[in-house]
Design a protein around this motif. Structure first.
Motif, PDB file in Angstrom:
ATOM      1  N   GLY A  27       0.820  -1.218   0.000  1.00 53.93           N
ATOM      2  CA  GLY A  27       0.000   0.000   0.000  1.00 53.93           C
ATOM      3  C   GLY A  27       0.847   1.257   0.000  1.00 53.93           C
ATOM      4  N   ILE A  51      -0.837   7.347   3.349  1.00 51.42           N
ATOM      5  CA  ILE A  51      -2.236   6.905   3.244  1.00 51.42           C
ATOM      6  C   ILE A  51      -2.298   5.465   2.743  1.00 51.42           C
ATOM      7  N   THR A  55      -3.837   2.218   4.867  1.00 51.90           N
ATOM      8  CA  THR A  55      -4.930   1.443   4.276  1.00 51.90           C
ATOM      9  C   THR A  55      -4.511  -0.006   4.043  1.00 51.90           C
ATOM     10  N   ARG A  72     -17.733  -1.760   4.366  1.00 55.39           N
ATOM     11  CA  ARG A  72     -17.965  -0.321   4.457  1.00 55.39           C
ATOM     12  C   ARG A  72     -19.452  -0.119   4.705  1.00 55.39           C
ATOM     13  N   ARG A  78     -15.149   2.240   7.384  1.00 57.16           N
ATOM     14  CA  ARG A  78     -14.709   0.842   7.316  1.00 57.16           C
ATOM     15  C   ARG A  78     -14.907   0.175   8.667  1.00 57.16           C
TER      16      ARG A  78
END
Length: 93
Positions: A27, A51, A55, A72, A78
């Motif tokens: 990520g 970010i 995630t 979600r 989330r």
């Protein structure tokens, strides 16, 4: 040749990590590439990497919890909950 060797070394270094660490690494790398490409500067790459790393770590942590899925809600938040019976496990979007 140098690029191929770099990709092999990166692949080998990620192979020994936990799913959370793998998700965070992949990520972060993806986020940094996308952030740098979109903004054209180092600050964008750094923000994208941060970010993407967070995630990826969240998604990777679900893989370590058998029978748990990642969802979600209607507001975009989330959360992790039990997977439906007979459904997919470990990261059902």
């Amino acid at each position: 040749m140098k690029k191929a060797l770099a990709f092999v070394l990166i692949g080998l270094s990620i192979a020994s990590c936990t799913p959370t660490e793998q998700g965070a690494g992949i990520g972060a790398a993806s986020g940094a590439l996308i952030g740098g490409a979109v903004t054209g500067n180092v600050r964008g790459a750094a923000v994208g990497g941060a970010i993407g790393g967070l995630t990826g770590a969240v998604i990777g942590s679900v893989a370590e919890q058998p029978g748990q899925c990642y969802y979600r809600d209607r507001y975009g938040r989330r959360y992790i909950d039990d997977c439906p019976r007979g459904g997919y496990s470990n990261g059902g979007y």
